[in-house]
Design a protein around this motif. Structure first.
Motif, PDB file in Angstrom:
ATOM      1  N   LYS A  61       0.851   3.382  -1.264  1.00 45.52           N
ATOM      2  CA  LYS A  61       1.318   2.369  -0.322  1.00 45.52           C
ATOM      3  C   LYS A  61       2.836   2.459  -0.220  1.00 45.52           C
ATOM      4  CE  LYS A  61       1.128  -2.532   0.544  1.00 45.52           C
ATOM      5  NZ  LYS A  61       1.842  -3.568  -0.136  1.00 45.52           N
ATOM      6  N   LYS A  91      -5.084  -0.568   0.615  1.00 43.49           N
ATOM      7  CA  LYS A  91      -4.220   0.010   1.639  1.00 43.49           C
ATOM      8  C   LYS A  91      -3.873   1.464   1.342  1.00 43.49           C
ATOM      9  CE  LYS A  91      -2.091  -4.387   2.962  1.00 43.49           C
ATOM     10  NZ  LYS A  91      -3.261  -4.843   3.586  1.00 43.49           N
ATOM     11  N   SER A  92      -4.222   1.946   0.152  1.00 42.49           N
ATOM     12  CA  SER A  92      -3.939   3.334  -0.208  1.00 42.49           C
ATOM     13  C   SER A  92      -5.015   3.856  -1.157  1.00 42.49           C
ATOM     14  CB  SER A  92      -2.574   3.447  -0.883  1.00 42.49           C
ATOM     15  OG  SER A  92      -2.605   2.843  -2.156  1.00 42.49           O
TER      16      SER A  92
END
Length: 62
Positions: free
Chosen positions: A59, A4-5
């Motif tokens: 994130k 996600k990051s």
């Protein structure tokens, strides 16, 4: 499950490298060390692959 990051993706890449024996496991720190212990090579591959463009650096906490 893709990262996600960018930082999550980089940590997964480092853990994958150690799991494959390309780097020393003792060189891992923090999240990458935990990922190497708890995730399979396939899971790490999925998380480390993909594009970084458009992902946040870290994130968010929420």
């Amino acid at each position: 499950m893709p990262a996600k990051s960018k930082s999550q993706q980089k940590a997964a890449g480092a853990a994958l490298s150690a799991k494959r024996g390309d780097m020393n496991k003792g060189d891992l720190k923090g999240p990458s060390r935990e990922m190497e212990k708890s995730m399979s090579e396939k899971e790490l591959e999925d998380m480390a692959s993909g594009k970084r463009k458009g992902k946040p650096d870290h994130k968010s906490g929420s």
